[in-house]
Write an enzyme that holds these catalytic residues in place. Structure first.
Site, short mmCIF file in Angstrom:
data_model
loop_
_atom_site.label_atom_id
_atom_site.label_comp_id
_atom_site.label_asym_id
_atom_site.label_seq_id
_atom_site.Cartn_x
_atom_site.Cartn_y
_atom_site.Cartn_z
N ARG A 237 0.88 -1.07 0.18
CA ARG A 237 -0.22 0.03 -0.06
C ARG A 237 0.93 1.12 0.61
O ARG A 237 1.51 0.99 0.62
CB ARG A 237 -0.97 0.07 1.33
CG ARG A 237 -2.48 -0.94 1.00
CD ARG A 237 -3.39 0.01 0.20
NE ARG A 237 -4.18 -1.59 -0.12
CZ ARG A 237 -4.80 -1.84 -1.11
NH1 ARG A 237 -3.26 -2.57 -2.23
NH2 ARG A 237 -5.75 -2.91 -1.05
N GLU A 266 -2.14 7.83 -3.64
CA GLU A 266 -2.90 7.49 -4.92
C GLU A 266 -5.06 7.79 -5.06
O GLU A 266 -5.79 7.91 -4.26
CB GLU A 266 -3.36 6.13 -4.77
CG GLU A 266 -3.35 5.66 -5.69
CD GLU A 266 -2.80 3.52 -6.14
OE1 GLU A 266 -3.42 3.04 -6.56
OE2 GLU A 266 -2.25 3.49 -5.07
N HIS A 284 -0.17 0.84 -10.02
CA HIS A 284 -1.36 0.34 -9.76
C HIS A 284 -1.76 -1.46 -10.38
O HIS A 284 -3.28 -1.61 -10.62
CB HIS A 284 -3.02 0.71 -8.86
CG HIS A 284 -3.27 -0.05 -7.35
ND1 HIS A 284 -3.66 0.08 -6.46
CD2 HIS A 284 -2.83 -1.49 -7.30
CE1 HIS A 284 -3.48 -0.44 -5.35
NE2 HIS A 284 -3.04 -2.00 -5.81
#
Length: 317
Positions: A237, A266, A284
């Site tokens: 993450r 993000e 991602h």
């Protein structure tokens, strides 16, 4: 028939299966739910299939103390965007989709390791620019990955899958940092200290879950400990890493490079990262394969079906 909100467009087989058991609404935006939409969803639907970015935090549950929704069947293994304690307090269960994402995410880790070590992103940009003048013996020399030492931060399913690929595929020495030892089918050294691990490896790979316990786990102290040629890889993450500290380490060439699939804020990626040549940036892509995303969706639907039928939830969190 219970009503179900799917918060993003999904592979068609997932929606078809969901419609067999539920009255399904598929939201047609790829942006996360925000503010009033989060609250509306809890009030108006029996079940919700949320995903990354749908921030069901304690404030949302405080505003909707008696939600109609009784299950958040998260699409994804990570669920740090959901306050599970707050959800439980108002009678909302939470499930996720572990296992389905393991191999795909481990593959992306290897992709980033190779791209960073062999300067693949930089090389592709050179070719696309039209400025490549041909091969020569000292062109874009990178780091050979085979036989090197990898350090894995977090030895869960994904960490172990990365370790297997490194050991069996590239003959790498494997070390790791984890709260408890993990039995492995090959030799892997557990370090008690994260900085101690960072100081010894050629590649440091973050594979821990997100959440308060791992927020900024990797920062300036870790980057300072790494050898100057070492690469840092993040497939966990974004907020596991202090992004400003990483930028500084890359700008000052304290480390050899980085490969990132996730970002602290993000989808915002700082210009400082985007302009650096010694970092590989992916949008991602960890689970971005059709069969993987379909499998994730099917697992989420299986959780919903179990709830609807009064059975034990296969993947409760």
């Amino acid at each position: 028939m219970k009503t179900l909100l799917i918060t993003r467009p999904m592979p068609e087989p997932v929606v078809v299966r969901a419609r067999e058991s539920f009255d399904v609404t598929v939201r047609q935006s790829n942006l996360p739910l925000r503010d009033n939409d989060l609250r509306h969803a809890l009030r108006e639907y029996d079940l919700i299939m949320p995903t990354l970015g749908d921030a069901f935090d304690k404030h949302v549950f405080a505003d909707v103390a008696t939600p109609r929704c009784k299950l958040l069947a998260n699409f994804g293994v990570g669920y740090n965007h959901i306050d599970v304690e707050a959800a439980t307090a108002v009678g909302v269960g939470v499930t996720n989709t572990p296992g389905a994402v393991t191999d795909a995410t481990a593959d992306i880790a290897m992709t980033l390791m190779l791209m960073s070590a062999r300067r693949a992103g930089e090389g592709e940009r050179l070719v696309r620019s039209g400025q490549w003048q041909g091969w020569h013996p000292t062109q874009m020399l990178g780091l050979h990955m085979s036989g090197k030492h990898v350090g894995i931060v977090g030895m869960g399913r994904i960490g172990q899958a990365i370790a297997q690929r490194c050991f069996f595929g590239f003959g790498m020495k494997v070390s790791y940092f984890n709260r408890s030892p993990r039995p492995m089918e090959f030799e892997a050294q557990r370090f008690e200290s994260l900085t101690g691990l960072a100081a010894e490896v050629d590649f440091l790979v973050a594979a821990v879950p997100g959440g308060a316990e791992t927020h900024h786990l990797i920062g300036a102290e870790v980057f300072a400990a790494m050898p100057s040629h070492a690469r840092f890889i993040n497939i966990s993450r974004g907020d596991v890493v202090d992004e400003s500290a990483l930028i500084a380490a890359l700008q000052e060439q304290l480390i050899g490079g980085a490969g990132l699939d996730v970002y602290e804020f993000e989808p915002k990626v700082p210009e400082a990262l985007r302009t650096l040549e010694n970092v590989t940036l992916l949008p991602h892509l960890g689970t971005a394969a059709l069969e993987v995303r379909t499998s994730m969706g099917m697992m989420a639907v299986a959780n919903l079906e179990a709830f609807d039928q009064g059975r034990a939830l296969p993947n409760a969190v």
